[in-house]
Design an enzyme around this catalytic site. Structure first.
Site, PDB file in Angstrom:
ATOM      1  N   ASP A 121       0.827  -1.207   0.000  1.00  0.00           N
ATOM      2  CA  ASP A 121       0.000   0.000   0.000  1.00  0.00           C
ATOM      3  C   ASP A 121       0.864   1.262   0.000  1.00  0.00           C
ATOM      4  O   ASP A 121       0.687   2.144  -0.842  1.00  0.00           O
ATOM      5  CB  ASP A 121      -0.938  -0.025   1.208  1.00  0.00           C
ATOM      6  CG  ASP A 121      -2.002   1.056   1.184  1.00  0.00           C
ATOM      7  OD1 ASP A 121      -2.647   1.239   0.130  1.00  0.00           O
ATOM      8  OD2 ASP A 121      -2.204   1.701   2.230  1.00  0.00           O
ATOM      9  N   SER A 125      -3.419 -10.387   1.534  1.00  0.00           N
ATOM     10  CA  SER A 125      -3.660 -10.844   2.912  1.00  0.00           C
ATOM     11  C   SER A 125      -2.647 -11.874   3.389  1.00  0.00           C
ATOM     12  O   SER A 125      -3.004 -12.866   4.013  1.00  0.00           O
ATOM     13  CB  SER A 125      -5.073 -11.406   3.062  1.00  0.00           C
ATOM     14  OG  SER A 125      -6.000 -10.375   3.108  1.00  0.00           O
TER      15      SER A 125
END
Length: 134
Positions: free
Chosen positions: A33, A117
């Site tokens: 991110d 994830s």
């Protein structure tokens, strides 16, 4: 379009869409991110994400790619792994389905997708890992 696994900095990949492992809230997180925000232009990308608002786990949304060599950034929020009995597998599956549906809608011919994830949730649960690779 051929399927290819590469190991590279996703911000350096040339693709129509680059997928970001986003936070549910429009904030800059860590890992992939933060790298995508830095390469795309953090201020512009954060403004675009704020206009979208929260993203539910398993969903995907797109923003312009700004300074990345892509047309779009597709943001998806992966599940936080608890014990495999709280819908984690289904949420992860939904991430990939949502990414591909959005890429198809935007007529993307190439997509760069990071592993979803696996870091922030401190898991690489066997069932989730196995499902991700299918």
């Amino acid at each position: 379009m051929p399927f290819q696994i590469i190991r590279n900095d996703i911000t350096k990949v040339h693709a129509d869409a680059i997928v970001n492992t986003a936070n549910p809230k429009p904030v800059i997180g860590g890992g992939t991110d933060s790298g995508i925000y830095a390469a795309a232009g953090a201020e512009q990308l954060l403004d675009a994400r704020k206009k979208i608002g929260d993203i539910q786990p398993g969903n995907a949304v797109e923003t312009p790619a700004f300074q990345l060599d892509a047309k779009y950034i597709i943001h998806t929020v992966g599940p936080y792994y608890i014990d495999g009995r709280h819908g984690e597998r289904e949420q992860l599956e939904s991430c990939y389905r949502s990414i591909l549906a959005l890429a198809q809608e935007k007529r993307c011919r190439s997509i760069a997708i990071p592993s979803i994830s696996t870091q922030c949730s401190h898991h690489a649960a066997p069932a989730v890992r196995e499902r991700r690779l299918r």
